[in-house]
Motif scaffolding. Structure first.
Motif, PDB file in Angstrom:
ATOM      1  N   ARG A 421       0.821  -1.221   0.000  1.00  0.00           N
ATOM      2  CA  ARG A 421       0.000   0.000   0.000  1.00  0.00           C
ATOM      3  C   ARG A 421       0.855   1.272   0.000  1.00  0.00           C
ATOM      4  O   ARG A 421       0.310   2.369  -0.048  1.00  0.00           O
ATOM      5  N   ILE A 422       2.160   1.119   0.086  1.00  0.00           N
ATOM      6  CA  ILE A 422       3.062   2.271   0.071  1.00  0.00           C
ATOM      7  C   ILE A 422       3.600   2.430  -1.351  1.00  0.00           C
ATOM      8  O   ILE A 422       4.294   1.536  -1.849  1.00  0.00           O
ATOM      9  N   PRO A 423       3.300   3.488  -2.047  1.00  0.00           N
ATOM     10  CA  PRO A 423       3.801   3.650  -3.417  1.00  0.00           C
ATOM     11  C   PRO A 423       5.329   3.623  -3.458  1.00  0.00           C
ATOM     12  O   PRO A 423       6.008   4.132  -2.555  1.00  0.00           O
ATOM     13  N   ARG A 424       5.873   3.045  -4.501  1.00  0.00           N
ATOM     14  CA  ARG A 424       7.328   2.994  -4.649  1.00  0.00           C
ATOM     15  C   ARG A 424       7.919   4.392  -4.857  1.00  0.00           C
ATOM     16  O   ARG A 424       9.110   4.591  -4.657  1.00  0.00           O
ATOM     17  N   SER A 425       7.085   5.328  -5.246  1.00  0.00           N
ATOM     18  CA  SER A 425       7.587   6.692  -5.403  1.00  0.00           C
ATOM     19  C   SER A 425       8.054   7.262  -4.061  1.00  0.00           C
ATOM     20  O   SER A 425       8.929   8.127  -4.023  1.00  0.00           O
ATOM     21  N   TYR A 426       7.480   6.766  -2.957  1.00  0.00           N
ATOM     22  CA  TYR A 426       7.937   7.211  -1.636  1.00  0.00           C
ATOM     23  C   TYR A 426       9.381   6.772  -1.402  1.00  0.00           C
ATOM     24  O   TYR A 426      10.195   7.527  -0.861  1.00  0.00           O
ATOM     25  N   ASP A 427       9.703   5.547  -1.812  1.00  0.00           N
ATOM     26  CA  ASP A 427      11.081   5.059  -1.677  1.00  0.00           C
ATOM     27  C   ASP A 427      12.031   5.905  -2.514  1.00  0.00           C
ATOM     28  O   ASP A 427      13.131   6.283  -2.065  1.00  0.00           O
ATOM     29  N   GLN A 428      11.599   6.209  -3.741  1.00  0.00           N
ATOM     30  CA  GLN A 428      12.457   7.000  -4.624  1.00  0.00           C
ATOM     31  C   GLN A 428      12.647   8.417  -4.086  1.00  0.00           C
ATOM     32  O   GLN A 428      13.753   8.984  -4.146  1.00  0.00           O
ATOM     33  N   ALA A 429      11.561   8.987  -3.527  1.00  0.00           N
ATOM     34  CA  ALA A 429      11.681  10.336  -2.959  1.00  0.00           C
ATOM     35  C   ALA A 429      12.626  10.332  -1.760  1.00  0.00           C
ATOM     36  O   ALA A 429      13.423  11.267  -1.581  1.00  0.00           O
ATOM     37  N   ALA A 430      12.568   9.275  -0.944  1.00  0.00           N
ATOM     38  CA  ALA A 430      13.465   9.194   0.205  1.00  0.00           C
ATOM     39  C   ALA A 430      14.922   9.099  -0.247  1.00  0.00           C
ATOM     40  O   ALA A 430      15.822   9.696   0.370  1.00  0.00           O
TER      41      ALA A 430
END
Length: 524
Positions: A421-430
């Motif tokens: 449920r956590i978009p992979r874009s959050y990982d990329q932004a981090a």
């Protein structure tokens, strides 16, 4: 893989004469008993689970909303506790048969007694009444999520509601039924307490008695490998049966089918049919345990022994839950960060322990841990002239490892549900902000998946509390949990001594049922 390799190594140590003796005198009877038990439980769980799922999903009748979650309640009662409760209730000198004799005018069990519940039929009935929610839960979800237009089209073609069930709903629910029945059969194969109490000599009982009673570890390993072959065959058969089936949904937004109101006698028949498995599978045994526990408490209070066993159970289950969640987080996060094909294979292999009966897993870990303990002892004596004893088995680490291997799949599934449920874009932004894997896990993944972690932790904790077969084989000396205490008292026939322990396990087991009910309502 360590328990399986250890089993294979230990089984190879047995002589050819031992294997021929097992193949001639032990395995045929145990296999026949196991096959009959699994066939009966499979038919009963499929019938009960599918029927009640269709009734609560397709019809509207009094008490339906309560029954939607009440039908999950038997999951809170382990099979060995239900067998323990019914053995005491239906004993020739017990309350039920006593009341029947009094009503019929008989004075002694010699004059009149009901058929003994210690039988294959009794085992099938009791296990089916406890394990049917494994079928009910996925099948009800399948019925609720089927597109309403399929039912509406069937209606326009002149199909009755009963024909819709047989020709539309049931074929579409076959994958859910297959999954639910396979889970119920895995639990049946893993069962040790109920089968022994009810006089069914299954493969699991044969493994336990061959090792404990006859002190024959090689023979027990050979029987355990035969069980493992049966597990693999069961999983393969379930997949083979569905190899050519394909399912698709409409491109339109799926709507749940409208429930048809029942009138007259039909509404009360539906209520009684749904209420019967709840009463027999949960209400009767739980009420009896509560009554017996209260009588025991009034007579002797809470003994220090029960309190010590409750503390042992809580501490052991809590520590095992933390370890299982941590390892599940590692596996799920690795699969998210490195989605290569090899990682998918490792991810699947890490989940196989849940498919293995606890007896097989525990026996393999016992062999591996025992060998490692002997090596540690030899090394410590050679280097330091001290004898450390059984480091892994004596400290409970081997038992914790069994819980880890057995329930890791639950943790992986729960963590994955949260991470997806956590978009992979959050990982990329981090990463663009300079955060590495550990920092992203701490600041992004863990906060956003806390609910999934908590749900998985609750399921693992309750399963650790209820686990009997692995705990019996791997617990340290003079270390008892609530489950092993209940098993010992029931084996001695002193049922009243274990009522408080049984009730405590049932009370804690209700928690994941409440969680499942809330999740189900949220998705409706």
């Amino acid at each position: 893989m360590v328990p399986v390799l250890a089993l294979g190594w230990q089984a190879a140590q047995g002589s050819g004469g031992l294997w021929s003796h097992l193949a001639a005198h032990v395995l045929p009877h145990a296999l026949a008993q196991t096959a009959i038990l699994m066939a009966g439980v499979g038919v009963l769980t499929a019938g009960i689970g599918t029927s009640v799922a269709w009734l609560v999903a397709a019809y509207d009748f009094p008490g339906r909303r309560m029954l939607e979650w009440a039908l999950l309640l038997p999951l809170a009662v382990p099979t060995y506790i239900v067998a323990y409760a019914y053995l005491d209730m239906l004993h020739p000198l017990g309350p039920f048969q006593g009341a029947v004799r009094a009503a019929l005018g008989y004075d002694s069990p010699r004059d009149f007694r009901l058929p003994d519940i210690r039988s294959m039929t009794g085992a099938i009935l009791l296990l089916g009444l406890v394990l049917y929610p494994y079928v009910y839960l996925p099948v009800r979800a399948m019925f609720l999520t089927q597109a309403a237009n399929l039912v509406e089209v069937a209606h326009t073609l002149g199909t009755t509601r009963r024909q819709i069930f047989h020709r539309v709903a049931l074929p579409l629910a076959r994958p859910a039924i297959a999954v639910g029945v396979s889970l119920a059969l895995m639990e049946t194969l893993n069962d040790i307490g109920a089968s022994e109490f009810l006089g069914v000599r299954s493969l699991t009982i044969s493994v336990y008695t061959t090792w404990v009673t006859r002190s024959d570890l090689a023979g027990a390993s050979q029987i355990a490998l035969a069980m493992l072959v049966l597990v693999v065959a069961l999983i393969s058969l379930e997949r083979w049966a569905r190899r050519k089936q394909r399912y698709s949904v409409s491109a339109q937004r799926a709507r749940p089918m409208a429930r048809q109101p029942l009138h007259g006698a039909a509404r009360w028949r539906a209520l009684c049919l749904c209420l019967l498995p709840v009463v027999l599978g949960f209400v009767l045994p739980a009420a009896y345990l509560a009554l017996e526990a209260w009588e025991r408490f009034r007579f002797a209070g809470l003994s220090p022994r029960i309190l010590a066993e409750a503390r042992n159970t809580f501490v052991l289950s809590a520590l095992a839950t933390l370890a299982v969640l941590a390892c599940g987080l590692v596996v799920a996060l690795a699969a998210r960060l490195f989605p290569q094909r090899g990682m998918a294979v490792i991810h699947r292999a890490a989940s196989l322990g849940y498919a293995m009966p606890g007896t097989i897993l525990a026996l393999g870990i016992l062999i591996a841990a025992g060998g490692l303990d002997r090596w540690i002892g030899r090394t410590a004596r050679a280097l330091f002239d001290i004898d450390p004893g059984l480091v892994l088995i004596g400290s409970g680490l081997a038992l914790g490892y069994a819980y880890l291997a057995r329930f890791l799949a639950i943790s992986i599934g729960s963590v994955e549900a949260g991470l997806t449920r956590i978009p992979r874009s959050y990982d990329q932004a981090a990463r663009t902000l300079g955060h590495g894997i550990g920092s992203t896990l701490r600041h992004v993944h863990l906060p956003l998946s806390r609910a999934a972690l908590a749900a998985g932790g609750l399921l693992v904790f309750v399963d650790c509390m209820k686990e009997l077969s692995a705990t019996l084989l791997l617990r340290p000396l003079n270390f008892e949990t609530l489950a092993t205490h209940l098993y010992g008292e029931a084996a001695r026939g002193t049922y009243e001594e274990a009522a408080i322990a049984a009730l405590a396990i049932v009370a804690v087991g209700i928690l994941p049922v409440i969680l499942l009910a809330r999740i189900g309502r949220a998705r409706m």
